[in-house]
Write an enzyme that holds these catalytic residues in place. Structure first.
Site, PDB file in Angstrom:
ATOM      1  N   GLU A  65      -4.505   1.386  -2.544  1.00 53.23           N
ATOM      2  CA  GLU A  65      -5.556   1.203  -1.540  1.00 53.23           C
ATOM      3  C   GLU A  65      -6.883   1.768  -2.036  1.00 53.23           C
ATOM      4  O   GLU A  65      -7.951   1.198  -1.775  1.00 53.23           O
ATOM      5  CB  GLU A  65      -5.147   1.875  -0.231  1.00 53.23           C
ATOM      6  CG  GLU A  65      -3.982   1.186   0.465  1.00 53.23           C
ATOM      7  CD  GLU A  65      -3.531   1.898   1.724  1.00 53.23           C
ATOM      8  OE1 GLU A  65      -3.134   1.220   2.679  1.00 53.23           O
ATOM      9  OE2 GLU A  65      -3.588   3.153   1.749  1.00 53.23           O
ATOM     10  N   GLU A  85       5.218   1.571   1.293  1.00 55.28           N
ATOM     11  CA  GLU A  85       5.281   2.202   2.617  1.00 55.28           C
ATOM     12  C   GLU A  85       6.360   1.586   3.498  1.00 55.28           C
ATOM     13  O   GLU A  85       6.988   2.282   4.310  1.00 55.28           O
ATOM     14  CB  GLU A  85       3.919   2.087   3.315  1.00 55.28           C
ATOM     15  CG  GLU A  85       2.855   3.045   2.789  1.00 55.28           C
ATOM     16  CD  GLU A  85       2.088   2.513   1.604  1.00 55.28           C
ATOM     17  OE1 GLU A  85       1.039   3.089   1.263  1.00 55.28           O
ATOM     18  OE2 GLU A  85       2.543   1.515   0.975  1.00 55.28           O
TER      19      GLU A  85
END
Length: 261
Positions: free
Chosen positions: A112, A132
């Protein structure tokens, strides 16, 4: 602007920022806040025009959130500091080019962070993932950004499965600009940064603000804002010495001298 967790080096108008938290360059709260301060200073320093973000060592760019810190009591919903996690993703008004030089594993919040840059260069051994999903949580920033960076169906597959993919696949989907031998990664990042640093900073600022602010606008609405100088950076550009210099240099058949004002 240097600590043991984050190393910084100024090379003229270029700022190099290196994550340096052995063994994986994971980011805890203190490091995130430090990165926020560094990128805020970069944003506000008129002498700095381009930043390079990379990781120390040869194996890891950044795996994201420091799970050891979380295990010892740090709250994942705590204060990440200016710019949010990693100091870059939510920093307002950052209208300067940022290059991510991904030197190894970039997963979770590390990926990210990389996609918050404007240009991504990857070492040929770099690998990526958004794992995740496997721990029952959401890669929030990636869920917002990735479907806009690469084909929607590919982004959703990566988010749904959390699978690993290599630099070749990342390049195939347009997630990274170039793949380089590991030994030449920083050389190419510095070459590109120097090229950008020699360019027109006010134009770069306008490009970045327009691209960011217009992302969710209708085309005509965004175009109207540009032509009416309703973006702050565009207004500044059209009233600048640099714009006049660009026209003079073109007429005189010489390279322009950009002053950023």
């Amino acid at each position: 602007m240097t600590s043991s967790n984050v190393l910084t080096e100024r090379r003229g108008a270029v700022l190099e920022v290196t994550l340096n938290r052995p063994k994986a360059n994971a980011i805890d709260m203190a490091t995130s806040r430090e990165l926020g301060e560094i990128f805020t200073e970069f944003r506000d320093d008129p002498e700095l025009r381009v930043a390079i973000l990379t990781g120390a060592g040869e194996k890891f760019f950044c795996p994201g959130w420091d799970l050891k810190a979380a295990a010892s009591g740090e709250d994942a919903d705590g204060d990440y500091g200016k710019g949010g996690f990693g100091g870059l993703q939510e920093l307002r008004g950052l209208n300067k080019p940022v290059i991510a030089a991904v030197n190894g594993i970039a997963c979770g919040g590390g990926l990210e962070l990389a996609i918050s840059a404007d240009i991504i260069l990857a070492a040929d051994h770099a690998t990526f993932a958004l794992p995740e999903i496997k721990s029952g949580t959401v890669a929030d920033a990636a869920t917002l950004k990735l479907p806009k960076r690469i084909p929607y169906h590919i982004a959703m597959e990566l988010l749904y499965t959390g699978r690993w993919f290599d630099a070749e696949e990342a390049h195939r989907w347009g997630l990274v600009n170039r793949i380089l031998p590991a030994a030449g990664l920083m050389e190419e990042a510095r070459k590109m940064a120097d090229e950008l640093a020699a360019g027109p900073p006010l134009v770069f600022a306008a490009i970045k603000e327009i691209a960011r602010e217009a992302e969710d606008m209708k085309f005509q609405d965004a175009l109207n804002r540009i032509t009416r100088s309703q973006f702050e950076t565009v207004e500044r550009l059209y009233r600048s010495e640099d714009q006049k210099e660009g026209a003079r240099a073109f007429a005189e058949k010489r390279d322009p001298v950009w002053k950023g004002r």
